[in-house]
Structures are given as C-alpha cells and as structure tokens.
Motif scaffolding. Structure first.
Motif, PDB file in Angstrom:
ATOM      1  N   ALA A  47       0.968  -0.975  -0.187  1.00 53.50           N
ATOM      2  CA  ALA A  47       0.394  -0.016  -0.106  1.00 53.50           C
ATOM      3  C   ALA A  47       1.136   1.278  -0.097  1.00 53.50           C
ATOM      4  CB  ALA A  47      -0.880  -0.626   1.114  1.00 53.50           C
ATOM      5  N   GLU A  48       1.334   2.207   0.841  1.00 55.56           N
ATOM      6  CA  GLU A  48       1.660   3.148   0.427  1.00 55.56           C
ATOM      7  C   GLU A  48       2.947   3.080   1.697  1.00 55.56           C
ATOM      8  OE1 GLU A  48      -0.705   3.390   4.573  1.00 55.56           O
ATOM      9  OE2 GLU A  48      -1.106   2.614   2.790  1.00 55.56           O
ATOM     10  N   LYS A  49       3.144   2.182   2.268  1.00 56.88           N
ATOM     11  CA  LYS A  49       4.390   1.806   2.835  1.00 56.88           C
ATOM     12  C   LYS A  49       5.330   1.076   2.221  1.00 56.88           C
ATOM     13  CE  LYS A  49       1.945   1.476   7.214  1.00 56.88           C
ATOM     14  NZ  LYS A  49       0.408   1.266   6.527  1.00 56.88           N
ATOM     15  N   GLY A  50       6.972   0.821   2.549  1.00 55.61           N
ATOM     16  CA  GLY A  50       7.572   0.323   1.762  1.00 55.61           C
ATOM     17  C   GLY A  50       8.368  -0.936   2.903  1.00 55.61           C
ATOM     18  N   ALA A  51       8.551  -2.054   3.000  1.00 59.48           N
ATOM     19  CA  ALA A  51       9.746  -2.446   3.497  1.00 59.48           C
ATOM     20  C   ALA A  51      10.867  -2.806   2.339  1.00 59.48           C
ATOM     21  CB  ALA A  51       9.472  -4.594   3.570  1.00 59.48           C
ATOM     22  N   LEU A  52      11.937  -2.271   2.849  1.00 58.45           N
ATOM     23  CA  LEU A  52      13.038  -1.974   3.022  1.00 58.45           C
ATOM     24  C   LEU A  52      14.370  -2.535   4.257  1.00 58.45           C
ATOM     25  CD1 LEU A  52      15.580  -0.738   0.733  1.00 58.45           C
ATOM     26  CD2 LEU A  52      15.132   1.076   2.950  1.00 58.45           C
ATOM     27  N   ALA A  79       8.559   7.223   0.531  1.00 57.47           N
ATOM     28  CA  ALA A  79       8.411   5.618  -0.113  1.00 57.47           C
ATOM     29  C   ALA A  79       8.029   5.532  -1.328  1.00 57.47           C
ATOM     30  CB  ALA A  79       7.147   4.683   0.771  1.00 57.47           C
ATOM     31  N   ASP A  80       7.117   7.267  -1.644  1.00 57.93           N
ATOM     32  CA  ASP A  80       7.216   7.015  -3.562  1.00 57.93           C
ATOM     33  C   ASP A  80       8.637   7.208  -3.969  1.00 57.93           C
ATOM     34  OD1 ASP A  80       4.938   6.857  -2.225  1.00 57.93           O
ATOM     35  OD2 ASP A  80       4.535   8.438  -1.892  1.00 57.93           O
ATOM     36  N   GLU A  81      10.206   7.263  -3.647  1.00 54.33           N
ATOM     37  CA  GLU A  81      10.460   8.135  -4.233  1.00 54.33           C
ATOM     38  C   GLU A  81      12.034   6.318  -4.326  1.00 54.33           C
ATOM     39  OE1 GLU A  81      12.976  11.157  -2.516  1.00 54.33           O
ATOM     40  OE2 GLU A  81      11.271  12.110  -1.838  1.00 54.33           O
ATOM     41  N   ILE A  82      11.365   5.370  -3.446  1.00 56.47           N
ATOM     42  CA  ILE A  82      12.749   4.861  -3.595  1.00 56.47           C
ATOM     43  C   ILE A  82      11.553   3.470  -4.586  1.00 56.47           C
ATOM     44  CG2 ILE A  82      13.005   1.924  -2.523  1.00 56.47           C
ATOM     45  CD1 ILE A  82      12.431   4.368  -0.126  1.00 56.47           C
ATOM     46  N   ASP A  83      12.566   2.769  -6.083  1.00 55.51           N
ATOM     47  CA  ASP A  83      11.721   1.425  -5.938  1.00 55.51           C
ATOM     48  C   ASP A  83      12.608   0.565  -6.591  1.00 55.51           C
ATOM     49  OD1 ASP A  83      14.280   2.815  -7.829  1.00 55.51           O
ATOM     50  OD2 ASP A  83      12.644   3.249  -9.263  1.00 55.51           O
ATOM     51  N   SER A  84      14.051   0.283  -5.781  1.00 56.51           N
ATOM     52  CA  SER A  84      15.178  -0.773  -5.422  1.00 56.51           C
ATOM     53  C   SER A  84      15.549  -0.568  -4.035  1.00 56.51           C
ATOM     54  CB  SER A  84      15.691  -0.352  -6.423  1.00 56.51           C
ATOM     55  OG  SER A  84      16.820   0.699  -6.676  1.00 56.51           O
ATOM     56  N   VAL A  85      16.318  -1.174  -3.774  1.00 59.99           N
ATOM     57  CA  VAL A  85      16.696  -1.578  -2.637  1.00 59.99           C
ATOM     58  C   VAL A  85      17.999  -0.725  -2.824  1.00 59.99           C
ATOM     59  CG1 VAL A  85      18.841  -3.231  -1.638  1.00 59.99           C
ATOM     60  CG2 VAL A  85      16.233  -3.879  -2.013  1.00 59.99           C
TER      61      VAL A  85
END
Length: 114
Positions: A47-52, A79-85
């Motif tokens: 959803a609107e969160k990310g697991a990194l 979270a919207d700025e991240i698309d990879s590790v």
C-alpha cells in the motif's frame, strides 16, 4: 519523513530504534514485512508503506559474527521515491548512519529514539 527502523548492535539484540510515530511499531512492521521472508536485501511496497532491508553498508558484524541487517518500514512521501533496494539505501542510509555510528558500540540496548 517517518521511518520505523529495526536493527541490532555489536552486543545488543534486534530492536526498534525508530518507531515511526507508532505506539507499537511491531504491528506495522509485521504487516509490511509479513510476506518478505528472510532475504538479506528487500524492497517491497505494501500500500502506502515500503519494506526495505539491507546489510550494514560498512559491513559491521555483531559479536557472533553475523552481518548487521537494517530493516525499515518507509512511510510517507519517501516511500514513493524508492523503487529498488539500491535507491532505498541511497536515500535512507544517510538519514540514520550517524545515529547508528553513535549507537553501535553501546553496551546496553538503546531505547527507541522516535
């Protein structure tokens, strides 16, 4: 910017160092990381969160010789700025690296900072 951050130190065990503004960050952490497994590097949107998750960029190990992992629940616009590790590491690590440098050698488990 708000993060939930869980890691361990040289002598203290896995714990939350930032709670992301949640009274009980474990509930949100479990929700976001539930489908991730034990991969050493992860970026997964929920959803609107990310697991990194990524290993300590400086290769630090605990007293048992395990590489220190850093787990983050990334909240809000970050979270919207991240698309990879790699992108997550580039954006998030500078936000906490000095803090971790100060906490790393502490003999006792630090408390959640925020």
């Amino acid at each position: 910017m708000s993060l939930i951050w869980a890691t361990r130190g040289r002598t203290w065990g896995f714990r939350f160092l930032r709670n992301g503004g949640y009274e009980d960050p474990l509930l949100v952490y479990d929700e976001v990381f539930s489908g991730v497994g034990d991969e050493s590097e992860v970026w997964c949107r929920v959803a609107e969160k990310g697991a990194l998750r990524f290993p300590d960029p400086r290769g630090r190990q605990d007293r048992a010789g395990r590489i220190i992992p850093h787990d983050f629940v990334v909240l809000g616009p970050l979270a919207d700025e991240i698309d990879s590790v790699e992108e997550g590491r580039r954006l998030v690590w500078p936000l906490i690296s000095q803090e971790f440098d100060q906490l790393w050698e502490l003999p006792k488990t630090p408390s959640t900072t925020r």
